[in-house]
Design an enzyme around this catalytic site. Structure first.
Site, PDB file in Angstrom:
ATOM      1  N   HIS A 243       0.722  -1.184   0.053  1.00 14.49           N
ATOM      2  CA  HIS A 243      -0.039  -0.052  -0.061  1.00 14.49           C
ATOM      3  C   HIS A 243       0.939   1.323  -0.163  1.00 14.49           C
ATOM      4  CE1 HIS A 243      -3.310  -2.468   2.113  1.00 14.49           C
ATOM      5  NE2 HIS A 243      -3.278  -2.721   0.938  1.00 14.49           N
TER       6      HIS A 243
ATOM      7  N   HIS B 215      -6.992  -0.418   2.902  1.00 13.50           N
ATOM      8  CA  HIS B 215      -6.287  -0.716   1.837  1.00 13.50           C
ATOM      9  C   HIS B 215      -6.700   0.198   0.779  1.00 13.50           C
ATOM     10  CE1 HIS B 215      -5.913  -5.083   3.581  1.00 13.50           C
ATOM     11  NE2 HIS B 215      -6.432  -4.191   4.349  1.00 13.50           N
TER      12      HIS B 215
HETATM   13  C1  LIG Z   1      -0.160  -7.219  -5.261  1.00 14.32           C
HETATM   14  C2  LIG Z   1      -1.043  -6.006  -4.703  1.00 14.32           C
HETATM   15  C3  LIG Z   1      -2.071  -6.231  -3.867  1.00 14.32           C
HETATM   16  C4  LIG Z   1      -2.759  -5.342  -3.494  1.00 14.32           C
HETATM   17  N1  LIG Z   1      -4.078  -5.587  -2.634  1.00 14.32           N
HETATM   18  C5  LIG Z   1      -4.879  -4.711  -2.317  1.00 14.32           C
HETATM   19  C6  LIG Z   1      -6.109  -5.070  -1.755  1.00 14.32           C
HETATM   20  O1  LIG Z   1      -6.527  -6.158  -1.378  1.00 14.32           O
HETATM   21  N2  LIG Z   1      -6.943  -3.884  -1.377  1.00 14.32           N
HETATM   22  C7  LIG Z   1      -6.401  -2.717  -1.925  1.00 14.32           C
HETATM   23  O2  LIG Z   1      -7.557  -1.696  -1.644  1.00 14.32           O
HETATM   24  N3  LIG Z   1      -5.503  -2.512  -2.211  1.00 14.32           N
HETATM   25  C8  LIG Z   1      -4.552  -3.420  -2.772  1.00 14.32           C
HETATM   26  N4  LIG Z   1      -3.441  -2.983  -3.146  1.00 14.32           N
HETATM   27  C9  LIG Z   1      -3.148  -1.593  -3.541  1.00 14.32           C
HETATM   28  C10 LIG Z   1      -3.876  -0.688  -4.590  1.00 14.32           C
HETATM   29  O3  LIG Z   1      -4.398  -1.713  -5.526  1.00 14.32           O
HETATM   30  C11 LIG Z   1      -3.260   0.436  -4.956  1.00 14.32           C
HETATM   31  O4  LIG Z   1      -2.949   1.277  -3.830  1.00 14.32           O
HETATM   32  C12 LIG Z   1      -4.062   1.383  -6.071  1.00 14.32           C
HETATM   33  O5  LIG Z   1      -4.626   0.435  -6.947  1.00 14.32           O
HETATM   34  C13 LIG Z   1      -3.038   2.355  -6.727  1.00 14.32           C
HETATM   35  O6  LIG Z   1      -3.775   3.043  -7.601  1.00 14.32           O
HETATM   36  P1  LIG Z   1      -2.981   3.969  -8.638  1.00 14.32           P
HETATM   37  O7  LIG Z   1      -3.964   4.453  -9.529  1.00 14.32           O
HETATM   38  O8  LIG Z   1      -2.285   5.010  -7.863  1.00 14.32           O
HETATM   39  O9  LIG Z   1      -1.847   3.042  -9.216  1.00 14.32           O
HETATM   40  P2  LIG Z   1      -2.000   1.852 -10.350  1.00 14.32           P
HETATM   41  O10 LIG Z   1      -3.192   1.195 -10.155  1.00 14.32           O
HETATM   42  O11 LIG Z   1      -0.871   0.873  -9.847  1.00 14.32           O
HETATM   43  O12 LIG Z   1      -2.001   2.489 -11.728  1.00 14.32           O
HETATM   44  C14 LIG Z   1      -0.738   3.000 -12.226  1.00 14.32           C
HETATM   45  C15 LIG Z   1      -0.692   2.669 -13.841  1.00 14.32           C
HETATM   46  O13 LIG Z   1       0.190   3.562 -14.277  1.00 14.32           O
HETATM   47  C16 LIG Z   1       0.928   2.663 -15.420  1.00 14.32           C
HETATM   48  N5  LIG Z   1       2.221   3.244 -15.559  1.00 14.32           N
HETATM   49  C17 LIG Z   1       3.307   3.249 -14.623  1.00 14.32           C
HETATM   50  N6  LIG Z   1       4.281   4.069 -15.309  1.00 14.32           N
HETATM   51  C18 LIG Z   1       3.666   4.151 -16.584  1.00 14.32           C
HETATM   52  C19 LIG Z   1       4.648   4.869 -17.469  1.00 14.32           C
HETATM   53  N7  LIG Z   1       5.879   5.300 -17.084  1.00 14.32           N
HETATM   54  N8  LIG Z   1       3.825   4.854 -18.808  1.00 14.32           N
HETATM   55  C20 LIG Z   1       2.796   4.499 -18.865  1.00 14.32           C
HETATM   56  N9  LIG Z   1       2.100   3.924 -17.894  1.00 14.32           N
HETATM   57  C21 LIG Z   1       2.540   3.845 -16.866  1.00 14.32           C
HETATM   58  C22 LIG Z   1       1.146   1.311 -14.804  1.00 14.32           C
HETATM   59  O14 LIG Z   1       1.314   0.039 -15.665  1.00 14.32           O
HETATM   60  C23 LIG Z   1      -0.325   1.480 -14.361  1.00 14.32           C
HETATM   61  O15 LIG Z   1      -1.241   0.656 -15.005  1.00 14.32           O
HETATM   62  C24 LIG Z   1      -2.646  -3.806  -3.736  1.00 14.32           C
HETATM   63  C25 LIG Z   1      -1.535  -3.695  -4.477  1.00 14.32           C
HETATM   64  C26 LIG Z   1      -0.721  -4.745  -4.952  1.00 14.32           C
HETATM   65  C27 LIG Z   1       0.229  -4.353  -6.030  1.00 14.32           C
END
Ligand SMILES: Cc1cc2nc3c(=O)[nH]c(=O)nc-3n(C[C@H](O)[C@H](O)[C@H](O)COP(=O)(O)OP(=O)(O)OC[C@H]3O[C@@H](n4cnc5c(N)ncnc54)[C@H](O)[C@@H]3O)c2cc1C
Ligand SMILES: *[C@@H]1O[C@H](CO)[C@@H](O)[C@H](O)[C@H]1NC(C)=O
Ligand SMILES: *[C@@H]1O[C@H](CO)[C@@H](O)[C@H](O)[C@H]1NC(C)=O
Ligand SMILES: *[C@@H]1O[C@H](CO)[C@@H](O)[C@H](O)[C@H]1NC(C)=O
Ligand SMILES: *[C@@H]1O[C@H](CO)[C@@H](O)[C@H](O)[C@H]1NC(C)=O
Ligand SMILES: *[C@@H]1O[C@H](CO)[C@@H](O)[C@H](O)[C@H]1NC(C)=O
Length: 588
Positions: free
Chosen positions: A522, A566
């Site tokens: 997280h 989470h």
């Molecule tokens: C294995 C795992 C288990 C988890 N379990 C839970 C859970 O059970 N419950 C919960 O609430 N949270 C959980 N989390 C945390 C939660 O999923 C994340 O905090 C949240 O989804 C993050 O959202 P975000 O939009 O910040 O980033 P992300 O959803 O990670 O999105 C970022 C996106 O940007 C893309 N990207 C990055 N850099 C570039 C670039 N240079 N060019 C183009 N694209 C790029 C990536 O490929 C990705 O698709 C978990 C995370 C992981 C990894």
């Protein structure tokens, strides 16, 4: 007109994927201009692209480094997770790891992040927790924008959620509060499991016996109005699962009807390297250009948004892109040979993560029935029933460290308020439990390893570097020992294997914790929100990058501290409001 032309090209190309381009070379670059470009098609980015393209007047380009995820059976079946039924699983993960963690006796922490449409929501553990009222009310204080308070965000919470019945149509009355859920939103949520486990039944009994201390509350997602005297809360775990299937940002926000929109282009397998200013001579930097490269290599290409560029690369991706672009601490960037375009020293700073201690109880041999995998899959296929419809835990225990604790004589309470628990224990695996510290003092940071944008950054999560964190875990272990000591556990729990702070020396206890701790995946921060005009921080309450026009950030990197949740639900909630803020500023 541009829209018409665009549609024609696609029709000629006869793509079966509608507006989804698998490769940079497929995008007819010269013919298109976009009002908005969203960089990163993860949890936050999918919401933004989906909501902005609801307005037919705007052309939106969504750029994602990884592949599509919606067609992956393994990612859809909750009981399988990443691996089984997934083509080449490593393509869906950025497999980062931390630098050696001082607080972990030099061990490195794995930092997986989702790579592909839906981002981390397409590969995560599907736990659905929103956090506490105070977590959000404090965002409002940090930004000076009351629109981020829990009460003001309620419409966005509802807009993001679609509550659904559990697998097999089990009657779940009394296990959640219907009044606090959304039914018309996008992400499907549920109590997905199809019945109670032995551990669940004993927890319910325990909650009756130890009512004053460990009551079972109706719903853990109601903002947790924990009473002053009551420091513990136990609730049924909710998941981002609907009809026994994962609901990710990709399936919820970028389903077929959205993909068919004439004003949305989704460009997959394309990595954003840097952002660039459009005009460099004006008083304020105007950053709306992205430089991208195909994930399989080739030549870099630039796109410029007419209105705004939104970064949604996540907690690692977004600060990494900004630093690669010369936005960050000027001294540090120039020492690596990266030309600085804006001195914004807090980029990559203040990253926070939930650290968790491994606790082991001895139990009698459990009445576990081995699952016949073929039968389980047949049930899932036939009518979405059986063990594959859910993940691991059924209940979550949250706890506050009592304000009378001696801890708070030495350190100010780091929690955002009395509705925020310090600790969390996902239940039903006492033999191998993980107690997470939700309110750490420790902070980490992210910096460039080199000026090559394709190399991963150096990530230091700073785990267990602040003495409060170890002391809080110690208190937490004592609370959990009390929880598992009631009469409801007789004939089930036979002993505590520790680490037990009441048996071990300080040194022994700390070593066990540091040697065996994990994280909950997280991490947040690195582009933190703060008040407009305030020097520290990276974005203001409208998520606009400070000192810059045209550029916003919408992902978990803007959280100024990790919530007592989470982190996916907070990203959905953030992104729903962010989409509204962006639309409001252009629709007038
Ligand atoms: C294995 C795992 C288990 C988890 N379990 C839970 C859970 O059970 N419950 C919960 O609430 N949270 C959980 N989390 C945390 C939660 O999923 C994340 O905090 C949240 O989804 C993050 O959202 P975000 O939009 O910040 O980033 P992300 O959803 O990670 O999105 C970022 C996106 O940007 C893309 N990207 C990055 N850099 C570039 C670039 N240079 N060019 C183009 N694209 C790029 C990536 O490929 C990705 O698709 C978990 C995370 C992981 C990894
Ligand atoms: C699902 O299918 C199985 C196997 O055919 C059957 O036993 C079960 O009753 C069905 N359940 C529901 C809720 O339809
Ligand atoms: C579900 O259970 C509740 C309380 O246990 C009961 O009042 C309700 O009638 C049940 N609903 C159905 C559809 O059986
Ligand atoms: C920028 O980095 C340098 C070198 O690490 C450090 O000394 C300085 O304090 C940083 N500046 C700010 C404002 O944080
Ligand atoms: C296992 O099942 C038996 C018989 O139903 C029951 O008496 C016993 O308590 C169960 N075991 C545990 C660990 O609960
Ligand atoms: C759940 O999925 C099954 C299998 O695809 C389908 O037959 C059923 O209609 C779905 N139920 C709901 C409520 O969507």
């Amino acid at each position: 007109m541009i829209l018409g032309l665009f549609t024609t090209i696609i029709a000629i190309a006869g793509s079966t994927h509608g507006k989804v381009f698998q490769h940079l070379s497929e995008l007819p670059v010269d013919l298109m201009t976009f009002d908005f470009i969203v960089s990163g098609g993860g949890t936050g980015g999918s919401v933004i692209a989906s909501r902005l393209s609801e307005n037919k007047a705007f052309n939106v380009l969504l750029i994602e480094a990884g592949p599509d995820t919606a067609d992956q059976l393994g990612l859809s079946i909750p009981g399988w997770g990443l691996g089984k039924g997934t083509e080449n699983p490593s393509q869906f993960i950025w497999n980062y790891e931390s630098v050696p963690q001082e607080g972990w006796n030099g061990r490195k922490a794995g930092i997986p992040r989702g790579r592909g449409l839906g981002g981390s929501s397409a590969v995560n553990g599907m736990v659905y927790t929103r956090g506490s009222k105070d977590d959000y009310d404090n965002w409002a204080r940090v930004t000076g924008d009351p629109g981020w308070s829990w009460n003001a965000l309620r419409p966005y919470i509802r807009r993001s959620e679609r509550w659904t019945p559990p697998a097999g149509g089990r009657n779940a009355t009394g296990e959640y509060d219907p009044a606090v859920h959304g039914y018309m939103g996008r992400v499907e949520t549920s109590l997905p499991w199809d019945g109670h486990l032995e551990h669940d039944i004993r927890t319910i009994r325990n909650a009756e016996i130890q009512k004053a201390e460990f009551p079972l509350v109706l719903d853990g997602n109601a903002g947790r109005s924990i009473g002053v005297k009551c420091w513990y809360q136990l609730a049924w775990m909710q998941s981002t699962i609907g009809n026994g299937t994962r609901s990710s940002a990709a399936t919820a926000y970028l389903g077929d009807p959205v993909r068919k929109r004439g004003n949305l282009a989704i460009l997959l397998n394309t990595q954003v390297l840097r952002v660039h200013p459009v005009v460099s001579s004006v008083r304020r930097l105007d950053i709306r250009t992205v430089e991208v490269i195909s994930s399989d290599g080739g030549t870099a290409v630039k796109f410029t948004a007419k209105k705004e560029l939104v970064l949604s690369g996540g907690v690692i991706g977004t600060p990494h892109i900004l630093l690669n672009s010369g936005i960050g601490n000027r001294t540090e960037l120039e020492s690596l040979g990266v030309a600085s375009i804006l001195d914004l020293p807090d980029i990559g700073k203040g990253i926070t993560e939930h650290v968790a201690a491994n606790l082991v109880w001895d139990t009698v041999p459990l009445n576990t029935t081995t699952i016949d995998q073929d039968l389980a899959y047949a049930m899932w296929q036939q009518n979405r029933t059986g063990p594959l419809t859910a993940t691991f835990t059924h209940q979550i225990l949250w706890s506050r460290i009592p304000s009378s604790s001696t801890l708070f004589k030495e350190w100010k309470d780091p929690s955002t308020g009395t509705t925020s628990p310090h600790l969390e224990l996902p239940l039903d695996a006492a033999q191998n439990a993980y107690l997470a510290l939700l309110t750490p003092y420790s902070r980490g940071s992210l910096r460039l390893a080199s000026s090559n944008p394709l190399l991963p950054p150096l990530i230091d999560l700073g785990l267990l570097t602040h003495p409060f964190d170890m002391a809080a875990i110690k208190e937490g272990v004592r609370i959990m020992k009390r929880f598992y000591s009631g009469p409801a556990w007789e004939g089930y729990i036979t002993g505590f294997r520790g680490p037990d702070p009441d048996v071990l020396s300080n040194e022994e206890f700390e070593k066990r914790i540091r040697d065996n701790a994990i994280t909950f995946y997280h991490p947040v921060g690195g582009s933190a929100m703060s008040k407009r005009g305030e020097k520290r921080g990276v974005v203001d309450g409208e998520l606009k990058v400070k000192g810059v026009r045209g550029l916003r950030i919408v992902d978990a990197s803007v959280f100024p501290y990790v919530l007592t949740a989470h982190t996916q639900a907070p990203v959905y909630i953030l992104a729903e409001r962010a989409a509204d803020l962006i639309l409001t500023s252009w629709v007038g």
